[in-house]
Design a protein around this motif. Structure first.
Motif, PDB file in Angstrom:
ATOM      1  N   HIS A 187       0.835  -1.199   0.000  1.00  0.00           N
ATOM      2  CA  HIS A 187       0.000   0.000   0.000  1.00  0.00           C
ATOM      3  C   HIS A 187       0.875   1.257   0.000  1.00  0.00           C
ATOM      4  CE1 HIS A 187      -4.289   1.258   1.466  1.00  0.00           C
ATOM      5  NE2 HIS A 187      -3.879   1.992   0.463  1.00  0.00           N
ATOM      6  N   LYS A 223      -3.921   0.499  10.516  1.00  0.00           N
ATOM      7  CA  LYS A 223      -5.233   0.705   9.880  1.00  0.00           C
ATOM      8  C   LYS A 223      -5.785  -0.609   9.344  1.00  0.00           C
ATOM      9  CE  LYS A 223      -4.359   5.473   8.558  1.00  0.00           C
ATOM     10  NZ  LYS A 223      -4.033   6.392   7.462  1.00  0.00           N
ATOM     11  N   TRP A 224      -4.930  -1.398   8.693  1.00  0.00           N
ATOM     12  CA  TRP A 224      -5.386  -2.672   8.145  1.00  0.00           C
ATOM     13  C   TRP A 224      -5.825  -3.633   9.245  1.00  0.00           C
ATOM     14  CZ3 TRP A 224      -7.130  -4.144   3.644  1.00  0.00           C
ATOM     15  CH2 TRP A 224      -6.824  -3.379   2.519  1.00  0.00           C
ATOM     16  N   LYS A 225      -5.227  -3.547  10.408  1.00  0.00           N
ATOM     17  CA  LYS A 225      -5.602  -4.437  11.509  1.00  0.00           C
ATOM     18  C   LYS A 225      -7.001  -4.133  12.036  1.00  0.00           C
ATOM     19  CE  LYS A 225      -1.036  -5.713  13.134  1.00  0.00           C
ATOM     20  NZ  LYS A 225      -0.021  -5.576  14.192  1.00  0.00           N
ATOM     21  N   THR A 226      -7.516  -2.936  11.751  1.00  0.00           N
ATOM     22  CA  THR A 226      -8.858  -2.573  12.217  1.00  0.00           C
ATOM     23  C   THR A 226      -9.934  -2.923  11.194  1.00  0.00           C
ATOM     24  OG1 THR A 226      -8.825  -0.312  11.317  1.00  0.00           O
ATOM     25  CG2 THR A 226      -7.900  -0.646  13.544  1.00  0.00           C
ATOM     26  N   ARG A 227      -9.539  -3.359  10.029  1.00  0.00           N
ATOM     27  CA  ARG A 227     -10.482  -3.644   8.944  1.00  0.00           C
ATOM     28  C   ARG A 227     -10.754  -5.137   8.819  1.00  0.00           C
ATOM     29  NH1 ARG A 227      -7.480  -0.072   4.248  1.00  0.00           N
ATOM     30  NH2 ARG A 227      -7.730   1.931   5.270  1.00  0.00           N
ATOM     31  N   SER A 228     -11.912  -5.428   8.292  1.00  0.00           N
ATOM     32  CA  SER A 228     -12.208  -6.806   7.925  1.00  0.00           C
ATOM     33  C   SER A 228     -11.436  -7.139   6.646  1.00  0.00           C
ATOM     34  CB  SER A 228     -13.710  -6.960   7.669  1.00  0.00           C
ATOM     35  OG  SER A 228     -13.964  -8.196   7.043  1.00  0.00           O
ATOM     36  N   LEU A 229     -10.974  -8.358   6.543  1.00  0.00           N
ATOM     37  CA  LEU A 229     -10.294  -8.784   5.326  1.00  0.00           C
ATOM     38  C   LEU A 229     -11.255  -9.487   4.360  1.00  0.00           C
ATOM     39  CD1 LEU A 229      -6.863  -9.999   6.735  1.00  0.00           C
ATOM     40  CD2 LEU A 229      -7.425  -7.824   5.629  1.00  0.00           C
ATOM     41  N   VAL A 288     -10.939  -8.984   0.504  1.00  0.00           N
ATOM     42  CA  VAL A 288      -9.576  -8.549   0.200  1.00  0.00           C
ATOM     43  C   VAL A 288      -8.804  -9.745  -0.351  1.00  0.00           C
ATOM     44  CG1 VAL A 288      -7.437  -7.545   1.082  1.00  0.00           C
ATOM     45  CG2 VAL A 288      -9.643  -6.814   2.029  1.00  0.00           C
ATOM     46  N   SER A 318      -9.321  -4.821  -2.857  1.00  0.00           N
ATOM     47  CA  SER A 318     -10.407  -5.026  -1.899  1.00  0.00           C
ATOM     48  C   SER A 318     -11.743  -4.637  -2.521  1.00  0.00           C
ATOM     49  CB  SER A 318     -10.155  -4.240  -0.608  1.00  0.00           C
ATOM     50  OG  SER A 318     -10.051  -2.863  -0.850  1.00  0.00           O
ATOM     51  N   ARG A 350     -20.098   2.074  -1.098  1.00  0.00           N
ATOM     52  CA  ARG A 350     -20.073   2.922   0.094  1.00  0.00           C
ATOM     53  C   ARG A 350     -20.896   4.186  -0.071  1.00  0.00           C
ATOM     54  NH1 ARG A 350     -13.631   2.864   0.507  1.00  0.00           N
ATOM     55  NH2 ARG A 350     -14.010   3.081  -1.707  1.00  0.00           N
ATOM     56  N   TYR A 405     -12.776  -1.173  -3.936  1.00  0.00           N
ATOM     57  CA  TYR A 405     -12.306  -0.106  -3.041  1.00  0.00           C
ATOM     58  C   TYR A 405     -10.882   0.318  -3.371  1.00  0.00           C
ATOM     59  CZ  TYR A 405     -16.172  -1.728  -0.023  1.00  0.00           C
ATOM     60  OH  TYR A 405     -17.388  -2.103   0.497  1.00  0.00           O
TER      61      TYR A 405
END
Length: 124
Positions: free
Chosen positions: A19, A47-53, A56, A71, A76, A87
């Motif tokens: 990224h 940030k990625w750790k707070t998102r659903s995968l 992705v 992703s 949205r 996304y």
């Protein structure tokens, strides 16, 4: 050879690296150097750790190194005629134009179709 597969939690560090590195090469001269130079792997990883995968997918080479991701999910922002969305899609510069982007798009489109979406918007 490229393998496209669902992202896993242990891919987050590699996804964050792709990224940031992709932003650095893709947006150089478009986005201010000050902003780009402020990007860092740890922030993106957090940030990625707070998102659903879910939705992705990663592209990895024959050595198992992740060099791209995309992703997908529900749209949205409402856009007439669309219900799914791409996304983000990023590949390391040296791996571009070799078919991985197309393969990621195909995998994501299949994911959306499998989850009942009928159309896809490319970012909003």
């Amino acid at each position: 050879m490229v393998t496209i597969r669902e992202a896993r939690i242990d891919d987050i560090k590699a996804i964050a690296k792709v990224h940031v590195d992709s932003w650095m090469t893709t947006y150089s001269g478009i986005v201010s150097a000050e902003y780009l130079n402020g990007l860092n792997y740890n922030d993106f990883e957090a940030k990625w750790k707070t998102r659903s995968l879910k939705g992705v997918f990663v592209a990895e080479d024959d050595k198992g190194s992740v060099f791209g991701f995309a992703s997908f999910g529900p749209i949205r922002t409402e856009q007439k005629g669309y219900d799914g969305e791409l996304y983000a899609i990023y590949l390391l510069e040296e791996k571009q134009r070799q078919g991985a982007g197309r393969a990621l798009l195909t995998k994501g489109a299949d994911f959306l179709l499998d989850h009942g979406f009928t159309s896809m918007l490319f970012g909003s």
